[in-house]
Design a protein around this motif. Structure first.
Motif, PDB file in Angstrom:
ATOM      1  N   LYS A  97       0.809  -1.219   0.000  1.00 52.93           N
ATOM      2  CA  LYS A  97       0.000   0.000   0.000  1.00 52.93           C
ATOM      3  C   LYS A  97       0.843   1.271   0.000  1.00 52.93           C
ATOM      4  O   LYS A  97       0.306   2.375  -0.005  1.00 52.93           O
ATOM      5  N   SER A  98       2.161   1.143  -0.006  1.00 49.04           N
ATOM      6  CA  SER A  98       3.024   2.313   0.031  1.00 49.04           C
ATOM      7  C   SER A  98       3.572   2.606  -1.358  1.00 49.04           C
ATOM      8  O   SER A  98       3.231   1.938  -2.329  1.00 49.04           O
ATOM      9  N   GLY A  99       4.428   3.626  -1.450  1.00 48.30           N
ATOM     10  CA  GLY A  99       5.063   3.962  -2.708  1.00 48.30           C
ATOM     11  C   GLY A  99       4.218   4.882  -3.566  1.00 48.30           C
ATOM     12  O   GLY A  99       3.029   5.097  -3.299  1.00 48.30           O
ATOM     13  N   PRO A 100       4.793   5.453  -4.623  1.00 50.71           N
ATOM     14  CA  PRO A 100       4.028   6.340  -5.517  1.00 50.71           C
ATOM     15  C   PRO A 100       2.997   5.568  -6.325  1.00 50.71           C
ATOM     16  O   PRO A 100       3.307   4.543  -6.929  1.00 50.71           O
ATOM     17  N   PHE A 101       1.759   6.045  -6.305  1.00 49.81           N
ATOM     18  CA  PHE A 101       0.675   5.409  -7.057  1.00 49.81           C
ATOM     19  C   PHE A 101       0.310   6.272  -8.250  1.00 49.81           C
ATOM     20  O   PHE A 101      -0.018   7.447  -8.090  1.00 49.81           O
ATOM     21  N   PRO A 102       0.311   5.704  -9.462  1.00 51.95           N
ATOM     22  CA  PRO A 102      -0.073   6.490 -10.638  1.00 51.95           C
ATOM     23  C   PRO A 102      -1.568   6.733 -10.751  1.00 51.95           C
ATOM     24  O   PRO A 102      -1.992   7.690 -11.395  1.00 51.95           O
ATOM     25  N   ALA A 103      -2.375   5.872 -10.146  1.00 58.62           N
ATOM     26  CA  ALA A 103      -3.834   6.009 -10.232  1.00 58.62           C
ATOM     27  C   ALA A 103      -4.375   6.449  -8.875  1.00 58.62           C
ATOM     28  O   ALA A 103      -4.049   5.850  -7.855  1.00 58.62           O
ATOM     29  N   PRO A 104      -5.222   7.488  -8.811  1.00 55.83           N
ATOM     30  CA  PRO A 104      -5.611   8.098  -7.541  1.00 55.83           C
ATOM     31  C   PRO A 104      -6.794   7.458  -6.829  1.00 55.83           C
ATOM     32  O   PRO A 104      -7.173   7.913  -5.764  1.00 55.83           O
ATOM     33  N   TYR A 105      -7.422   6.447  -7.382  1.00 49.99           N
ATOM     34  CA  TYR A 105      -8.626   5.895  -6.767  1.00 49.99           C
ATOM     35  C   TYR A 105      -8.282   4.682  -5.878  1.00 49.99           C
ATOM     36  O   TYR A 105      -7.232   4.055  -6.014  1.00 49.99           O
ATOM     37  N   ASP A 106      -9.194   4.356  -4.956  1.00 51.72           N
ATOM     38  CA  ASP A 106      -9.002   3.208  -4.084  1.00 51.72           C
ATOM     39  C   ASP A 106      -9.109   1.922  -4.896  1.00 51.72           C
ATOM     40  O   ASP A 106      -9.907   1.816  -5.834  1.00 51.72           O
ATOM     41  N   GLN A 107      -8.318   0.924  -4.514  1.00 51.59           N
ATOM     42  CA  GLN A 107      -8.332  -0.346  -5.219  1.00 51.59           C
ATOM     43  C   GLN A 107      -7.836  -1.463  -4.302  1.00 51.59           C
ATOM     44  O   GLN A 107      -7.173  -1.210  -3.305  1.00 51.59           O
ATOM     45  N   ARG A 108      -8.195  -2.682  -4.687  1.00 50.58           N
ATOM     46  CA  ARG A 108      -7.782  -3.839  -3.906  1.00 50.58           C
ATOM     47  C   ARG A 108      -6.285  -4.072  -4.050  1.00 50.58           C
ATOM     48  O   ARG A 108      -5.711  -3.841  -5.098  1.00 50.58           O
ATOM     49  N   ARG A 109      -5.665  -4.554  -2.977  1.00 54.33           N
ATOM     50  CA  ARG A 109      -4.234  -4.835  -2.996  1.00 54.33           C
ATOM     51  C   ARG A 109      -3.936  -6.284  -3.335  1.00 54.33           C
ATOM     52  O   ARG A 109      -2.776  -6.652  -3.521  1.00 54.33           O
ATOM     53  N   SER A 110      -4.956  -7.119  -3.426  1.00 51.87           N
ATOM     54  CA  SER A 110      -4.757  -8.504  -3.862  1.00 51.87           C
ATOM     55  C   SER A 110      -6.033  -8.987  -4.537  1.00 51.87           C
ATOM     56  O   SER A 110      -7.136  -8.574  -4.177  1.00 51.87           O
ATOM     57  N   LEU A 111      -5.863  -9.857  -5.544  1.00 57.03           N
ATOM     58  CA  LEU A 111      -7.017 -10.341  -6.288  1.00 57.03           C
ATOM     59  C   LEU A 111      -6.611 -11.508  -7.170  1.00 57.03           C
ATOM     60  O   LEU A 111      -5.423 -11.743  -7.433  1.00 57.03           O
ATOM     61  N   VAL A 112      -7.642 -12.246  -7.625  1.00 59.18           N
ATOM     62  CA  VAL A 112      -7.450 -13.292  -8.631  1.00 59.18           C
ATOM     63  C   VAL A 112      -7.625 -12.642  -9.995  1.00 59.18           C
ATOM     64  O   VAL A 112      -8.592 -11.905 -10.230  1.00 59.18           O
ATOM     65  N   TRP A 113      -6.694 -12.918 -10.903  1.00 56.97           N
ATOM     66  CA  TRP A 113      -6.638 -12.258 -12.207  1.00 56.97           C
ATOM     67  C   TRP A 113      -6.741 -13.288 -13.311  1.00 56.97           C
ATOM     68  O   TRP A 113      -6.150 -14.368 -13.231  1.00 56.97           O
ATOM     69  N   LEU A 114      -7.483 -12.955 -14.370  1.00 57.85           N
ATOM     70  CA  LEU A 114      -7.658 -13.859 -15.506  1.00 57.85           C
ATOM     71  C   LEU A 114      -7.338 -13.108 -16.798  1.00 57.85           C
ATOM     72  O   LEU A 114      -7.749 -11.966 -16.983  1.00 57.85           O
ATOM     73  N   GLY A 115      -6.594 -13.768 -17.676  1.00 55.99           N
ATOM     74  CA  GLY A 115      -6.263 -13.160 -18.959  1.00 55.99           C
ATOM     75  C   GLY A 115      -6.230 -14.184 -20.081  1.00 55.99           C
ATOM     76  O   GLY A 115      -6.021 -15.373 -19.850  1.00 55.99           O
ATOM     77  N   ALA A 116      -6.476 -13.715 -21.284  1.00 60.55           N
ATOM     78  CA  ALA A 116      -6.406 -14.553 -22.480  1.00 60.55           C
ATOM     79  C   ALA A 116      -5.678 -13.762 -23.561  1.00 60.55           C
ATOM     80  O   ALA A 116      -5.959 -12.582 -23.766  1.00 60.55           O
ATOM     81  N   SER A 117      -4.742 -14.409 -24.261  1.00 61.71           N
ATOM     82  CA  SER A 117      -3.983 -13.718 -25.295  1.00 61.71           C
ATOM     83  C   SER A 117      -3.835 -14.612 -26.520  1.00 61.71           C
ATOM     84  O   SER A 117      -3.785 -15.831 -26.418  1.00 61.71           O
ATOM     85  N   TYR A 118      -3.754 -13.964 -27.669  1.00 61.11           N
ATOM     86  CA  TYR A 118      -3.530 -14.649 -28.927  1.00 61.11           C
ATOM     87  C   TYR A 118      -2.305 -14.061 -29.601  1.00 61.11           C
ATOM     88  O   TYR A 118      -2.242 -12.849 -29.831  1.00 61.11           O
ATOM     89  N   SER A 119      -1.334 -14.898 -29.907  1.00 59.86           N
ATOM     90  CA  SER A 119      -0.083 -14.438 -30.512  1.00 59.86           C
ATOM     91  C   SER A 119      -0.088 -14.743 -32.006  1.00 59.86           C
ATOM     92  O   SER A 119      -0.590 -15.783 -32.438  1.00 59.86           O
ATOM     93  N   PHE A 120       0.501 -13.819 -32.767  1.00 61.01           N
ATOM     94  CA  PHE A 120       0.555 -14.024 -34.224  1.00 61.01           C
ATOM     95  C   PHE A 120       1.893 -13.536 -34.756  1.00 61.01           C
ATOM     96  O   PHE A 120       2.683 -12.927 -34.046  1.00 61.01           O
TER      97      PHE A 120
END
Length: 235
Positions: free
Chosen positions: A212-235
């Motif tokens: 929760k410390s250090g310089p934050f580029p985004a000024p709004y409140d947000q969770r510090r931990s979460l489950v993340w999902l991503g999908a990518s296609y390479s070409f």
């Protein structure tokens, strides 16, 4: 915010690399990817207000060891102001031995202006690193991190190892330090798995956490931990 000389130099170098990327694409190894994600996180911090995001990336590698790339990402640095983030990078890599390479280069991030004041987030970085088949270690220096006129160092260690022929375990550990302030540092981490398919599509599931410390580029409140999902296609 007006960029200082180091950031302006980085921007000029990356701009030249982008021109080289466009001019040399036909003769070199050009690749790219399209990615969808549940939340666009940069060094542990959400830059999409914890909303789904998308990114288009292009990269070019030359046999000499030179490389460059461009990416376009949907971001929301201020609440209610969805926009595009453009990042360019360029560098050079060379082998130290059969299993280790070194690299050095620079990047520049530009928030495509959708409203007054958003351009203050523009910033450049210089980086250097060591690369191995299963891990990489990089150090980044920014003279004006996200336009805040704060000098920062960011160190990151990334690693991956196969679990199955199409499944690998990935890990990331990063440390952001604002220079001149011992109390302004933040650690971020990621642990997950990536499932690769024969069609070029990859699925990623990960646990992300940040301090929760250090310089934050985004000024709004947000969770510090979460489950993340991503999908990518390479070409």
């Amino acid at each position: 915010m007006r960029a200082g000389f180091p950031a302006a130099l980085l921007r000029a170098l990356v701009g030249a690399a982008a021109l080289w990327l466009c001019a040399a694409a036909s003769a070199q190894q050009l690749g790219g990817s399209i990615e969808l994600m549940s939340d666009y996180r940069f060094r542990g911090v959400s830059l999409s207000r914890e909303r789904p995001g998308a990114r288009l990336s292009l990269s070019l590698d030359d046999a000499s060891g030179a490389y460059a790339g461009l990416s376009l990402t949907s971001i929301e640095l201020q609440p209610g102001q969805r926009q595009a983030g453009l990042q360019g990078y360029a560098g050079f890599a060379r082998a130290l031995n059969d299993a280790l390479r070194w690299e050095a280069g620079g990047s520049y991030s530009h928030a495509v202006q959708a409203s007054p004041g958003v351009d203050r987030y523009n910033h450049g970085e210089a980086f250097a690193g060591l690369l191995a088949p299963s891990w990489s270690l990089r150090l980044y220096f920014s003279p004006e991190y996200f336009g805040w006129r704060e000098r920062t160092l960011y160190a990151e260690l990334d690693a991956h190892t196969p679990l199955l022929p199409s499944l690998e375990l990935i890990g990331h550990l990063g440390l952001l330090q604002q220079l001149g302030r011992d109390d302004a540092r933040r650690v971020d981490s990621r642990l997950g798995v990536v499932l690769h398919t024969e069609t070029g599509l990859a699925w990623q599931l990960a646990w992300l956490a940040t301090g929760k410390s250090g310089p934050f580029p985004a000024p709004y409140d947000q969770r510090r931990s979460l489950v993340w999902l991503g999908a990518s296609y390479s070409f």
